[in-house]
Design a protein around this motif. Structure first.
Motif, short mmCIF file in Angstrom:
data_model
loop_
_atom_site.label_atom_id
_atom_site.label_comp_id
_atom_site.label_asym_id
_atom_site.label_seq_id
_atom_site.Cartn_x
_atom_site.Cartn_y
_atom_site.Cartn_z
N ASN A 141 60.77 36.43 29.56
CA ASN A 141 60.16 37.70 29.22
C ASN A 141 59.29 38.20 30.38
OD1 ASN A 141 57.51 38.98 28.19
ND2 ASN A 141 58.97 39.34 26.52
N LYS A 142 59.40 39.49 30.72
CA LYS A 142 58.66 40.05 31.85
C LYS A 142 57.16 39.89 31.69
CE LYS A 142 58.07 44.19 34.63
NZ LYS A 142 58.52 45.56 34.91
N ALA A 143 56.63 40.13 30.49
CA ALA A 143 55.18 40.01 30.27
C ALA A 143 54.71 38.58 30.52
CB ALA A 143 54.82 40.46 28.86
N GLU A 144 55.47 37.61 30.04
CA GLU A 144 55.13 36.20 30.26
C GLU A 144 55.21 35.85 31.74
OE1 GLU A 144 57.51 33.64 27.81
OE2 GLU A 144 56.99 34.75 26.00
N ALA A 145 56.23 36.37 32.41
CA ALA A 145 56.39 36.10 33.84
C ALA A 145 55.20 36.65 34.62
CB ALA A 145 57.68 36.72 34.35
N LEU A 146 54.80 37.88 34.33
CA LEU A 146 53.68 38.49 35.05
C LEU A 146 52.37 37.76 34.77
CD1 LEU A 146 54.59 42.26 34.67
CD2 LEU A 146 54.93 40.78 36.67
N GLU A 147 52.18 37.32 33.54
CA GLU A 147 50.99 36.55 33.19
C GLU A 147 50.95 35.23 33.96
OE1 GLU A 147 48.88 34.48 29.29
OE2 GLU A 147 50.50 35.93 28.99
N THR A 148 52.09 34.56 34.01
CA THR A 148 52.17 33.29 34.74
C THR A 148 51.92 33.50 36.23
OG1 THR A 148 53.74 32.41 33.13
CG2 THR A 148 53.67 31.33 35.27
N LEU A 149 52.50 34.55 36.81
CA LEU A 149 52.29 34.83 38.23
C LEU A 149 50.82 35.13 38.52
CD1 LEU A 149 55.48 36.92 38.94
CD2 LEU A 149 54.94 34.64 39.85
N ALA A 150 50.14 35.81 37.61
CA ALA A 150 48.71 36.09 37.79
C ALA A 150 47.91 34.78 37.79
CB ALA A 150 48.21 37.02 36.69
N LEU A 151 48.30 33.85 36.94
CA LEU A 151 47.62 32.55 36.92
C LEU A 151 47.86 31.78 38.22
CD1 LEU A 151 48.34 31.46 33.24
CD2 LEU A 151 46.12 32.12 34.22
N TYR A 152 49.08 31.83 38.75
CA TYR A 152 49.37 31.18 40.04
C TYR A 152 48.51 31.78 41.14
CZ TYR A 152 53.44 28.53 38.47
OH TYR A 152 54.26 27.65 37.84
N GLU A 153 48.38 33.11 41.16
CA GLU A 153 47.56 33.76 42.17
C GLU A 153 46.11 33.33 42.05
OE1 GLU A 153 48.13 38.00 42.17
OE2 GLU A 153 50.30 37.80 42.36
N GLU A 154 45.62 33.24 40.83
CA GLU A 154 44.24 32.80 40.60
C GLU A 154 44.03 31.37 41.10
OE1 GLU A 154 41.37 31.87 36.79
OE2 GLU A 154 42.89 33.44 36.58
N MET A 155 44.98 30.49 40.82
CA MET A 155 44.88 29.11 41.29
C MET A 155 44.90 29.06 42.82
SD MET A 155 47.08 26.74 38.64
CE MET A 155 48.62 27.50 39.05
N ALA A 156 45.77 29.84 43.42
CA ALA A 156 45.87 29.84 44.89
C ALA A 156 44.58 30.33 45.53
CB ALA A 156 47.05 30.71 45.32
N GLU A 157 43.97 31.34 44.95
CA GLU A 157 42.69 31.85 45.47
C GLU A 157 41.61 30.78 45.41
OE1 GLU A 157 41.57 35.45 43.46
OE2 GLU A 157 43.40 36.49 44.09
N LYS A 158 41.58 30.03 44.32
CA LYS A 158 40.55 29.00 44.15
C LYS A 158 40.78 27.81 45.09
CE LYS A 158 39.31 30.21 39.49
NZ LYS A 158 39.17 29.82 38.10
N MET A 159 41.99 27.66 45.58
CA MET A 159 42.29 26.55 46.49
C MET A 159 41.99 26.90 47.94
SD MET A 159 45.81 25.24 44.67
CE MET A 159 46.23 24.16 46.01
N GLN A 160 41.74 28.18 48.23
CA GLN A 160 41.46 28.62 49.59
C GLN A 160 40.06 28.15 49.99
OE1 GLN A 160 43.60 30.13 51.67
NE2 GLN A 160 45.11 29.92 50.04
#
Length: 79
Positions: free
Chosen positions: A57-76
């Motif tokens: 589902n597109k909504a689930e995909a976009l939500e998951t991608l937002a979480l990945y981006e948040e995790m990546a930012e915190k790892m910087q």
């Protein structure tokens, strides 16, 4: 354990039973011959070792991608 990142379909290659997907800015060609669901441009899929495992589902995909981006930012590193 395998972590699958939602990938957006950006091109169809029906003659090869493959598609081109964009996974966090990286584009690659993968096979979709293991699933029966029709695939269209702008769909989101999950991939394992070069094969589409399922459409999501597109909504689930976009939500998951937002979480990945948040995790990546915190790892910087700071600064």
């Amino acid at each position: 354990m395998c972590l699958s990142i939602p990938s957006k379909v950006v091109a169809l290659h029906p003659e090869e039973t493959s598609i081109t997907v964009d996974t966090l800015g990286v584009k690659r060609k993968v096979s979709y011959h293991l699933i029966d669901d029709p695939i269209e441009i702008d769909d989101y899929v999950l991939i394992h070792i070069g094969f589409v495992m399922n459409k999501i589902n597109k909504a689930e995909a976009l939500e998951t991608l937002a979480l990945y981006e948040e995790m990546a930012e915190k790892m910087q590193p700071e600064g």
